[in-house]
Design a protein around this motif. Structure first.
Motif, mmCIF file in Angstrom:
data_model
loop_
_atom_site.group_PDB
_atom_site.id
_atom_site.type_symbol
_atom_site.label_atom_id
_atom_site.label_comp_id
_atom_site.label_asym_id
_atom_site.label_seq_id
_atom_site.Cartn_x
_atom_site.Cartn_y
_atom_site.Cartn_z
ATOM 1 N N ALA A 248 11.730 0.586 2.244
ATOM 2 C CA ALA A 248 11.296 1.665 3.129
ATOM 3 C C ALA A 248 11.749 1.427 4.570
ATOM 4 N N VAL A 249 11.770 0.151 4.983
ATOM 5 C CA VAL A 249 12.103 -0.192 6.367
ATOM 6 C C VAL A 249 13.610 -0.115 6.615
ATOM 7 N N ALA A 250 14.408 -0.388 5.553
ATOM 8 C CA ALA A 250 15.863 -0.496 5.706
ATOM 9 C C ALA A 250 16.494 0.758 6.302
ATOM 10 N N VAL A 251 15.912 1.933 6.022
ATOM 11 C CA VAL A 251 16.509 3.176 6.526
ATOM 12 C C VAL A 251 16.085 3.463 7.969
ATOM 13 N N ARG A 252 15.334 2.561 8.569
ATOM 14 C CA ARG A 252 14.758 2.776 9.908
ATOM 15 C C ARG A 252 14.092 4.141 9.983
ATOM 16 N N PRO A 253 13.024 4.297 9.232
ATOM 17 C CA PRO A 253 12.394 5.614 9.133
ATOM 18 C C PRO A 253 11.683 5.989 10.435
ATOM 19 N N ARG A 254 11.472 7.291 10.602
ATOM 20 C CA ARG A 254 10.736 7.740 11.777
ATOM 21 C C ARG A 254 9.259 7.393 11.643
ATOM 22 N N LEU A 255 8.852 7.234 10.366
ATOM 23 C CA LEU A 255 7.449 6.983 10.074
ATOM 24 C C LEU A 255 7.414 6.143 8.805
ATOM 25 N N LEU A 256 6.638 5.079 8.815
ATOM 26 C CA LEU A 256 6.492 4.268 7.606
ATOM 27 C C LEU A 256 5.114 4.549 7.016
ATOM 28 N N LEU A 257 5.102 5.043 5.771
ATOM 29 C CA LEU A 257 3.843 5.428 5.147
ATOM 30 C C LEU A 257 3.510 4.444 4.032
ATOM 31 N N LEU A 258 2.311 3.905 4.052
ATOM 32 C CA LEU A 258 1.924 2.917 3.050
ATOM 33 C C LEU A 258 0.631 3.364 2.369
ATOM 34 N N ASP A 259 0.689 3.573 1.057
ATOM 35 C CA ASP A 259 -0.504 3.993 0.332
ATOM 36 C C ASP A 259 -1.142 2.791 -0.358
ATOM 37 N N GLU A 260 -2.214 2.322 0.174
ATOM 38 C CA GLU A 260 -2.925 1.155 -0.357
ATOM 39 C C GLU A 260 -1.951 0.058 -0.777
ATOM 40 N N PRO A 261 -1.129 -0.404 0.145
ATOM 41 C CA PRO A 261 -0.049 -1.322 -0.235
ATOM 42 C C PRO A 261 -0.562 -2.659 -0.741
ATOM 43 N N LEU A 262 -1.785 -3.007 -0.409
ATOM 44 C CA LEU A 262 -2.249 -4.354 -0.736
ATOM 45 C C LEU A 262 -3.225 -4.377 -1.903
ATOM 46 N N SER A 263 -3.551 -3.205 -2.448
ATOM 47 C CA SER A 263 -4.664 -3.173 -3.401
ATOM 48 C C SER A 263 -4.334 -3.840 -4.726
ATOM 49 N N ARG B 55 13.079 14.385 5.624
ATOM 50 C CA ARG B 55 12.106 14.010 6.651
ATOM 51 C C ARG B 55 12.411 12.675 7.306
ATOM 52 N N ASP B 56 13.239 11.874 6.633
ATOM 53 C CA ASP B 56 13.611 10.597 7.220
ATOM 54 C C ASP B 56 12.406 9.675 7.395
ATOM 55 N N LEU B 57 11.592 9.581 6.345
ATOM 56 C CA LEU B 57 10.419 8.710 6.393
ATOM 57 C C LEU B 57 10.594 7.590 5.378
ATOM 58 N N GLY B 58 9.770 6.572 5.499
ATOM 59 C CA GLY B 58 9.782 5.517 4.491
ATOM 60 C C GLY B 58 8.407 5.464 3.868
ATOM 61 N N MET B 59 8.366 5.412 2.539
ATOM 62 C CA MET B 59 7.052 5.399 1.898
ATOM 63 C C MET B 59 6.966 4.204 0.952
ATOM 64 N N VAL B 60 5.838 3.520 0.982
ATOM 65 C CA VAL B 60 5.584 2.456 0.017
ATOM 66 C C VAL B 60 4.462 2.939 -0.880
ATOM 67 N N PHE B 61 4.768 3.048 -2.177
ATOM 68 C CA PHE B 61 3.792 3.570 -3.120
ATOM 69 C C PHE B 61 2.876 2.455 -3.603
ATOM 70 N N GLN B 62 1.701 2.878 -4.039
ATOM 71 C CA GLN B 62 0.744 1.898 -4.537
ATOM 72 C C GLN B 62 1.309 1.140 -5.735
ATOM 73 N N SER B 63 2.111 1.845 -6.571
ATOM 74 C CA SER B 63 2.726 1.201 -7.737
ATOM 75 C C SER B 63 4.073 0.574 -7.371
ATOM 76 N N TYR B 64 4.433 0.624 -6.098
ATOM 77 C CA TYR B 64 5.702 0.133 -5.542
ATOM 78 C C TYR B 64 6.890 1.011 -5.902
ATOM 79 N N ALA B 65 6.909 1.543 -7.152
ATOM 80 C CA ALA B 65 7.990 2.446 -7.565
ATOM 81 C C ALA B 65 9.384 1.874 -7.294
ATOM 82 N N LEU B 66 9.584 0.611 -7.614
ATOM 83 C CA LEU B 66 10.929 0.036 -7.505
ATOM 84 C C LEU B 66 11.756 0.535 -8.682
#
Ligand SMILES: Nc1ncnc2c1ncn2[C@@H]1O[C@H](COP(=O)(O)OP(=O)(O)OP(=O)(O)O)[C@@H](O)[C@H]1O
Ligand SMILES: [Mg+2]
Lengths: 268, 353
Positions: free
Chosen positions: B149-164, B77-88
């Motif tokens: 997530a940004v490095a791949v220049r995604p078509r869509l950047l998805l962030l799930d409660e990134p700041l919580s 899908r070529d998207l970038g996702m940031v998980f709530q747990s970061y998942a690094l």
């Protein structure tokens, strides 16, 4: 950890009793191995390394060591190769009856080994005409599977499932995600399961006893045979050598992954 | 109008007999920041996971760049996702984490390193590339996840409660940071949150969800003063609800309810709502005093209301038991009953922010 457990006096007493019961007999064996005399007797008569030399030079023992190592290594590798996919299916898969699957793979822990051995003897050796080594290998593999599934499972349970999803989202196919992310996460579990499996197979008596033949005997079985015929301290020396090797393995394991992780995996 | 970056068409997700997302239609405008806002369990994460490809809708279609992607696996899908747990990835260095997506895309090593470094620079962590994720603070890990997530220049950047998972101050700081990154990169961003302040501050477009359905969407400036119904109003901090003389329901925020003495002259507009009330409780809160009152609304129903009494207000805060007058300026009333053509504020055209 042990500090908190030993606070209660009864628990402390039991723990001490436990250590005494486990360690004292080992102490006797080790002490006897260093005797200069010629009988398996405590206290040892004099001090010498004679019997170590004898044990190392005794070819049935050395052949058996090779057999045992070979069997343990192969059985451990097989158990891991079979166990890891099962672990993944149980922890990550969307299959019905996961509990049943896990139960099936843990069952060798519950079924008495003599029964397993007898079943293998009847079905594989007599029924399918498999040779003795193959049968023994399959038996040991079955024996080690629960360790592989449980210990790697404990590793996997600690890993955030979002890690694999993150890898997928970043463009990794499921296979790529497995090799670049899941497998590295499993490494401590694999090392632990491997060591435990190896030691378990190496020390196994019931299966190896039932499925032995003249040309393939594991070390414990050979030693058992030996004690039935003669009563000299060579067996004690051989045991001490095995013990020393095990301690080395244990120390390496402790240094690399830690006992808490290894044994934490089985207790859950 | 250009094709939206992504579109959900009648998307439903069921778990057994439970419907987590219910026939949602949604257009994600390109190059904007859209927030999905709603209380816990309303289906925000489920919606985001379907967009990302981690879950397949029970029914409905998902379009990305106008192409059907309903059943496309996440890696395609070529998207970038940031998980709530970061998942690094704990076994990789920060730089390798950020470069992971580029490695999967077979970007040659020199370019990969350069782009990973750029992405880390963008989040202000250019100097930490050699560390392991475990050696970073929560806020730094969050930035690494963003950079990855940004490095791949995604078509869509998805962030799930990134700041919580961040503390209050860092959270506020990161809001501006994410906005900055969005405008610098021009990425289309979808951000999930249950914090209305976060949504109001960050969104170009906000989508309010409740029990698996979209209840209202639009620019914060349009949504905030005109909540579509009582649920949205409550969620956006309207605490007072009353029925007007003509039978319509209206909501008003505590800070817009003025407490004046019972005999104060009525200097406001004639159509201001004025109620007689008795003070029940007064709570000191530093910048303001929260006054709880019992009143009778214009329709004659007894209501419990709360008003913020500012410290700088000319009149002193009333004490419990006092008879007072409440003034709700007409312009501050949000009318909740839909059949109110005259009162509905004009919807601003898209793209004025
Ligand atoms: N895999 C699943 N199986 C069953 N039910 C699920 C599953 N995933 C989510 N749900 C249910 O669907 C509903 C929506 O879940 P979702 O995670 O999308 O909520 P959310 O809006 O992200 O909430 P939160 O703000 O708490 O993260 C919840 O009631 C949840 O229990
Ligand atoms: Mg969620």
């Amino acid at each position: 950890m042990s500090g908190t457990r030993l606070r209660h006096p009864v628990a402390a007493a039991l723990a001490v009793a436990g250590y005494v019961i486990m360690i004292v007999p080992i102490g006797f064996v080790v002490a006897t191995a260093f005797t200069a005399g010629s009988t398996l007797r405590f206290p040892p008569e004099g001090l010498s390394l004679t019997w170590f030399g004898e044990a190392v030079a005794y070819s049935p023992f050395m052949e058996a060591v090779v057999s045992s190592l070979e069997l343990a290594a192969l059985a451990t590798a097989l158990a891991l190769v079979l166990g890891v996919p099962v672990t993944l299916a149980v922890h990550r898969g969307r299959i019905p009856g996961r509990g049943l699957l896990e139960g099936l793979f843990l069952s060798p822990l519950v079924v008495p080994e003599l029964v397993v051995g007898l079943a293998l003897y009847q079905q594989l050796m007599i029924g399918l005409h498999l040779d003795n080594f193959t049968t023994l290998l399959l038996g040991h593999t079955a024996l080690l599977l629960p360790y592989a599934v449980r210990v790697t499972g404990a590793s996997l349970a600690l890993a955030d499932p979002a890690l694999e999803e993150a890898a997928r989202g970043l463009g990794a196919s499921p296979v790529r995600a497995f090799f670049t992310v899941t497998l590295p996460m499993l490494r401590p579990g694999l090392v632990s399961a491997g060591l435990l499996g190896f030691v378990t197979s190496f020390n196994n008596v019931p299966l190896s006893l039932l499925l032995q033949t003249r040309d393939f005997r594991t070390l414990p079985v050979t030693m058992l045979d030996y004690v039935q015929q003669s009563y000299d301290p060579m067996v004690a020396a051989a045991s001490t050598l095995v013990l020393a090797a095990t301690v080395v393995v244990a120390v390496v394991a402790e240094r690399t992954v830690g006992f808490a992780k290894i044994f934490g995996g089985i207790n859950r | 109008m250009t094709t939206p970056a992504a579109e959900l068409v009648g998307v439903t997700q069921r778990f057994g007999s439970f419907t987590a997302v219910d026939a949602v239609d949604l257009r994600i405008p390109r190059g904007r920041l859209t927030t999905l806002l709603g209380p816990s369990g309303c289906g925000k994460t489920t919606t985001l996971r379907m967009l990302a490809g981690y879950a397949t809708p029970t029914s409905g279609r998902i379009l990305i760049d106008g192409q059907d992607a309903t059943r496309t696996p996440p890696e395609k899908r070529d998207l970038g996702m940031v998980f709530q747990s970061y998942a690094l990835f704990p076994h990789l260095t920060v730089a390798d984490n950020v470069a992971y997506g580029l490695t999967m895309r077979k970007v040659p090593a020199p370019e990969r390193r350069r782009r990973a470094a750029e992405a880390l620079e963008l989040v202000g962590l250019g100097h930490l590339g050699d560390r392991r994720p475990k050696q970073l603070s929560g806020g730094q890990q969050q930035r690494v996840a963003l950079a990855r997530a940004v490095a791949v220049r995604p078509r869509l950047l998805l962030l799930d409660e990134p700041l919580s998972n961040l503390d209050a101050r860092l959270r506020v700081q990161m809001r501006a940071e994410i906005r900055r990154i969005q405008s610098e990169t021009g990425l289309t961003v979808v951000l999930v949150t249950h914090d209305q302040d976060e949504a109001l501050e960050m969104s170009d477009e906000m989508v309010l969800m409740r029990a698996g359905k979209v209840v209202q969407s639009g620019a914060p400036r349009d949504v905030f003063p005109a909540p579509a119904d009582r649920f949205v109003a409550e969620f956006l901090g309207y605490e007072n609800f009353l029925t007007l003389a003509d039978g319509r329901e209206a909501a008003v925020r505590p800070e817009h309810l003025r407490v004046v003495t019972a005999d104060a002259p009525l200097d406001g507009r004639v159509d201001d709502v004025v109620l007689d009330a008795v003070v029940r409780d007064v709570a000191y809160r530093g910048v303001d005093v929260l006054v709880t009152l019992d009143a009778t609304d214009p329709a004659g129903t007894a209501v419990r209301l709360v008003a913020d009494h500012r410290a700088e207000d000319e009149t002193p805060a009333p004490s419990p038991g006092a008879r007072v007058r409440l003034v709700a300026p007409r312009a501050r009333l949000a009318l909740l009953t839909p059949a109110a053509p005259a009162a509905a504020p004009a919807t601003a055209p898209e793209g004025n922010r």
